[in-house]
Design an enzyme around this catalytic site. Structure first.
Site, PDB file in Angstrom:
ATOM      1  N   CYS A  23      26.576  -5.336  30.218  1.00  0.00           N
ATOM      2  CA  CYS A  23      25.124  -5.247  30.033  1.00  0.00           C
ATOM      3  C   CYS A  23      24.611  -6.342  29.088  1.00  0.00           C
ATOM      4  O   CYS A  23      24.972  -6.360  27.916  1.00  0.00           O
ATOM      5  CB  CYS A  23      24.821  -3.844  29.499  1.00  0.00           C
ATOM      6  SG  CYS A  23      23.218  -3.644  28.741  1.00  0.00           S
ATOM      7  N   CYS A  26      22.573  -5.112  26.085  1.00  0.00           N
ATOM      8  CA  CYS A  26      23.458  -4.449  25.114  1.00  0.00           C
ATOM      9  C   CYS A  26      24.049  -5.474  24.151  1.00  0.00           C
ATOM     10  O   CYS A  26      24.186  -5.209  22.960  1.00  0.00           O
ATOM     11  CB  CYS A  26      24.596  -3.718  25.833  1.00  0.00           C
ATOM     12  SG  CYS A  26      24.037  -2.418  26.934  1.00  0.00           S
TER      13      CYS A  26
END
Length: 98
Positions: A23, A26
């Site tokens: 991600c 993230c």
């Protein structure tokens, strides 16, 4: 799972960052969370949970997207938000729930 319960049952706020290795957003949160920790020091615990390795926990807290952050105080969820947040936003939320 019981270790997670122990961690979130602290007197001080515990910020849980549900993330995934793949991600992009993230990855943007990591340095921000480090700044939050550097700023608040021992007044907060920050833990990162990889949703791919902890699917049961992610499912229990209905984490559908990453990053998703949950704030716990004495074992109770007091705040939740998905997406990238700025350092000051996170600090304000933690401080308001201290």
């Amino acid at each position: 799972m019981s270790k997670f319960s122990e961690i979130i049952n602290q007197d001080k706020p515990v910020l849980v960052d549900f993330f995934a290795e793949w991600c992009g957003p993230c990855k943007m949160m990591s340095p921000i969370l480090k700044q939050v920790k550097d700023n608040l020091k021992d007044r907060v615990s920050i833990i990162k949970i990889d949703v791919d390795k902890n699917q049961e926990l992610a499912s229990k807290y209905q984490v559908r997207g990453v990053p998703t952050m949950l704030l716990f105080k004495n074992g109770k969820q007091v705040w939740r938000q998905s997406g990238v947040l700025q350092k000051d936003e996170i600090i304000n939320i933690i401080t308001a729930n201290s």
